[in-house]
Write a protein that holds these residues in place. Structure first.
Motif: not given
Length: 166
Positions: A146-151
């Motif tokens: 999830e954090d990777e997708a946001v970044m």
């Protein structure tokens, strides 16, 4: 003052032209505006694989080269998880930054190799790594999907905005 970019070149494999530095300034402005950060300084250093390997081992205890390292000046490592969630809210970041945001170190040989692997220009890969590093300075991380997708979404939006497409 605005956002300021200070840079140094410690590698000899790729010419860091005035046009490339202008591109990094555009990226810094666009990424800063997207995150509500309008003040601060970022130090960018271009190095070779040997130097980034040394830094990765010394500061992260990882014994291999990497493509980019970021060293934020405002918070310690244990605070980064908390920052990741605060940054997602509007206007949370802007006022806190009025001095040095941190250092971004890019391995130019690694960027060249990755640009060939991904089939795009070296300039795009360097830009991608720079924006990636900048987001790390603000507390973003990519430990979860999830954090990777946001970044990744934030990085791609900035790159698209200044015309660095794949």
């Amino acid at each position: 003052m605005g956002l300021q970019l200070e840079w140094s070149n410690e590698q000899n494999q790729y010419e860091i032209s005035d046009a490339l530095i202008a591109q990094f300034n555009q990226l810094l402005t666009a990424a800063g505006e997207a995150e509500g950060v309008t003040e601060g300084e970022v130090a960018l250093t271009f190095v070779n694989d040997e130097e980034i390997h040394r830094l990765n081992k010394e500061f992260r205890n990882i014994d291999r080269p990497t493509d980019v390292l970021s060293f934020a000046m405002r918070d310690s490592m244990e605070d980064e998880q908390e920052i990741t969630y605060e940054v997602e809210q509007e206007d949370e970041v802007g006022p806190e930054f009025d001095e040095m945001l941190g250092d971004i170190i890019i391995s130019v040989p690694r960027a060249i190799a990755q640009s060939e692997d991904y089939g795009h220009s070296v300039e795009r890969e360097l830009g991608f790594l720079f924006v990636h590093g900048f987001l790390h300075l603000l507390g973003y991380d990519h430990q979860t999907a999830e954090d990777e997708a946001v970044m990744m979404g934030k990085q791609e939006a900035v790159l698209q905005q200044i015309g660095l497409t794949r």
